[in-house]
Design a protein around this motif. Structure first.
Motif, PDB file in Angstrom:
ATOM      1  N   UNK A   1      23.558 112.248 -28.624  1.00  0.00           N
ATOM      2  CA  UNK A   1      23.447 110.942 -29.288  1.00  0.00           C
ATOM      3  C   UNK A   1      22.194 110.841 -30.152  1.00  0.00           C
ATOM      4  N   UNK A   2      21.347 111.859 -30.108  1.00  0.00           N
ATOM      5  CA  UNK A   2      20.154 111.841 -30.953  1.00  0.00           C
ATOM      6  C   UNK A   2      19.397 113.150 -30.844  1.00  0.00           C
ATOM      7  N   UNK A   3      18.696 113.504 -31.903  1.00  0.00           N
ATOM      8  CA  UNK A   3      17.852 114.688 -31.865  1.00  0.00           C
ATOM      9  C   UNK A   3      16.672 114.474 -32.808  1.00  0.00           C
ATOM     10  N   UNK A   4      15.625 115.233 -32.585  1.00  0.00           N
ATOM     11  CA  UNK A   4      14.450 115.104 -33.431  1.00  0.00           C
ATOM     12  C   UNK A   4      13.494 116.255 -33.205  1.00  0.00           C
ATOM     13  N   UNK A   5      12.562 116.422 -34.132  1.00  0.00           N
ATOM     14  CA  UNK A   5      11.535 117.447 -33.990  1.00  0.00           C
ATOM     15  C   UNK A   5      10.232 116.936 -34.586  1.00  0.00           C
ATOM     16  N   UNK A   6       9.147 117.569 -34.199  1.00  0.00           N
ATOM     17  CA  UNK A   6       7.815 117.196 -34.677  1.00  0.00           C
ATOM     18  C   UNK A   6       7.575 117.868 -36.027  1.00  0.00           C
TER      19      UNK A   6
ATOM     20  N   UNK B   1       1.057 117.031 -37.521  1.00  0.00           N
ATOM     21  CA  UNK B   1       0.092 116.302 -36.717  1.00  0.00           C
ATOM     22  C   UNK B   1      -0.075 114.882 -37.233  1.00  0.00           C
ATOM     23  N   UNK B   2      -0.107 113.921 -36.294  1.00  0.00           N
ATOM     24  CA  UNK B   2      -0.291 112.526 -36.656  1.00  0.00           C
ATOM     25  C   UNK B   2       1.004 111.774 -36.833  1.00  0.00           C
ATOM     26  N   UNK B   3       2.131 112.495 -36.930  1.00  0.00           N
ATOM     27  CA  UNK B   3       3.436 111.852 -37.070  1.00  0.00           C
ATOM     28  C   UNK B   3       4.171 111.872 -35.728  1.00  0.00           C
ATOM     29  N   UNK B   4       5.276 111.168 -35.662  1.00  0.00           N
ATOM     30  CA  UNK B   4       6.017 111.021 -34.405  1.00  0.00           C
ATOM     31  C   UNK B   4       6.384 112.368 -33.802  1.00  0.00           C
ATOM     32  N   UNK B   5       6.315 112.429 -32.470  1.00  0.00           N
ATOM     33  CA  UNK B   5       6.687 113.640 -31.760  1.00  0.00           C
ATOM     34  C   UNK B   5       8.209 113.745 -31.658  1.00  0.00           C
ATOM     35  N   UNK B   6       8.656 114.918 -31.210  1.00  0.00           N
ATOM     36  CA  UNK B   6      10.088 115.202 -31.164  1.00  0.00           C
ATOM     37  C   UNK B   6      10.854 114.187 -30.319  1.00  0.00           C
ATOM     38  N   UNK B   7      10.312 113.838 -29.132  1.00  0.00           N
ATOM     39  CA  UNK B   7      11.007 112.922 -28.237  1.00  0.00           C
ATOM     40  C   UNK B   7      11.180 111.542 -28.861  1.00  0.00           C
ATOM     41  N   UNK B   8      10.137 111.066 -29.531  1.00  0.00           N
ATOM     42  CA  UNK B   8      10.212 109.743 -30.166  1.00  0.00           C
ATOM     43  C   UNK B   8      11.248 109.746 -31.281  1.00  0.00           C
ATOM     44  N   UNK B   9      11.274 110.793 -32.083  1.00  0.00           N
ATOM     45  CA  UNK B   9      12.274 110.877 -33.152  1.00  0.00           C
ATOM     46  C   UNK B   9      13.692 110.931 -32.591  1.00  0.00           C
ATOM     47  N   UNK B  10      13.864 111.700 -31.517  1.00  0.00           N
ATOM     48  CA  UNK B  10      15.198 111.807 -30.917  1.00  0.00           C
ATOM     49  C   UNK B  10      15.629 110.495 -30.282  1.00  0.00           C
ATOM     50  N   UNK B  11      14.712 109.821 -29.575  1.00  0.00           N
ATOM     51  CA  UNK B  11      15.038 108.534 -28.960  1.00  0.00           C
ATOM     52  C   UNK B  11      15.326 107.471 -30.010  1.00  0.00           C
ATOM     53  N   UNK B  12      14.611 107.517 -31.122  1.00  0.00           N
ATOM     54  CA  UNK B  12      14.863 106.562 -32.207  1.00  0.00           C
ATOM     55  C   UNK B  12      16.273 106.718 -32.747  1.00  0.00           C
ATOM     56  N   UNK B  13      16.732 107.964 -32.846  1.00  0.00           N
ATOM     57  CA  UNK B  13      18.094 108.208 -33.331  1.00  0.00           C
ATOM     58  C   UNK B  13      19.137 107.801 -32.300  1.00  0.00           C
TER      59      UNK B  13
END
Length: 312
Positions: free
Chosen positions: A44-49, A52-64
């Motif tokens: 239901x979601x995925x993401x990557x870092x 530096x200084x930007x959202x981490x992988x987990x935050x990007x995946x949870x946002x999706x």
């Protein structure tokens, strides 16, 4: 992995694959990937870092994933961070999202305090660690090696002479295409003339690596110390230069990629050749590929967890 489902294995391999998109741009942070599965095991979601200084992988995946993460599983290549920095801790984001399970490939040696995994367990979340760890090290290996050794992970690519030693470079045309394909995966690329090019971080205008003027005229220890002090976690040395040989002789080159010229099927070296080799002493073979005019030889000093652009 005794309790793992096939779709969780597939999700981790997906997380590892997408994490590679952060190679060369996240330093000094690691390139991390994350996949969120819902309670039925659907992605239901995925993401990557990215950097530096930007959202981490987990935050990007949870946002999706949004609300669909509740009761689901977070599949992440590195232990979620547990401290407040430029971004909030990822373990907090996972707890707030009400995930039920977290699968972690590699534990974070830089964790502060108890670590993200311990805090997730304390919150009642099931945590499994070491999940496809060896496969995740294909991406995280250079970053982990840099932490272990206190210096960047260094690869040296060159054209060898007939005797196999790195002294036959005649213009880098043989491996130029590979250097071009690899430069995005490294923080810095240094050529034999002393030219220094930043990886993806530099291309985005971050100017993250501030190297002292004339650093490449120093001895091997000072060169490597300056590269690490600038925040570089991975460095690609391209070509044949005395400074590269000195760094290798000091045991600070982790892998070599040598283009060995083809020899006749029956061949004896002349008396001036000395000892004939395939790769320098101290390296084990981890890849061999035949090209039209050369044999590409890859060697690793420490292990075979990582070999850039492995072609065999």
């Amino acid at each position: 992995m005794a309790n793992a489902h096939e779709y969780e294995v597939a999700a981790m391999r997906r997380a590892i694959a997408i994490s590679a998109q952060g190679m060369g741009s996240t330093s000094p942070n690691p390139p991390v990937g994350c996949v969120i599965l819902d309670s039925e095991g659907r992605t239901v979601g995925e993401g990557y870092h990215v950097r530096k200084g930007e959202s981490h992988a987990e935050v990007n995946a949870l946002s999706a994933a949004g609300d669909r993460a509740e009761g689901g599983t977070a599949v992440v290549t590195l232990e979620p961070c547990n401290h407040y920095g430029r971004t909030p801790p990822c373990r907090e984001a996972l707890i707030n999202a009400n995930v039920a399970r977290v699968l972690i490939a590699v534990m974070d040696p830089t964790s502060r305090g108890e670590g993200g995994a311990a805090l997730l367990r304390r919150a009642g979340i099931e945590v499994e660690q070491g999940f496809l760890k060896d496969e995740a090290l294909l991406v995280l290996g250079p970053w982990q090696s840099s932490l272990n050794h206190g210096r960047p992970f260094i690869t040296w690519i060159y054209e060898a002479g007939m005797d196999g030693n790195p002294n036959g470079d005649s213009g880098r045309g043989i491996y130029r295409g590979e250097v071009d394909s690899l430069r995005g995966s490294y923080d810095l690329v240094i050529d034999q003339e002393g030219g220094i090019e930043e990886g993806e971080s530099g291309r985005h205008g971050n100017d993250v690596f501030q190297l002292p003027h004339g650093v490449l005229s120093s001895d091997a220890d000072e060169i490597v110390k300056a590269l690490g002090g600038a925040g570089a976690r991975s460095v690609l040395l391209s070509g044949v230069a005395n400074r590269f040989s000195l760094i290798a002789s000091a045991g600070m080159v982790d892998q070599v990629i040598s283009y060995l010229p083809r020899t006749p099927p029956s061949w004896s070296p002349g008396k001036d050749f000395g000892r004939v080799a395939a790769i320098p002493d101290g390296y084990r073979l981890v890849g061999l590929t035949r090209t039209e005019s050369h044999v590409r030889v890859a060697g690793s000093r420490t292990s075979d967890f990582y070999c850039s652009s492995r072609k065999s």
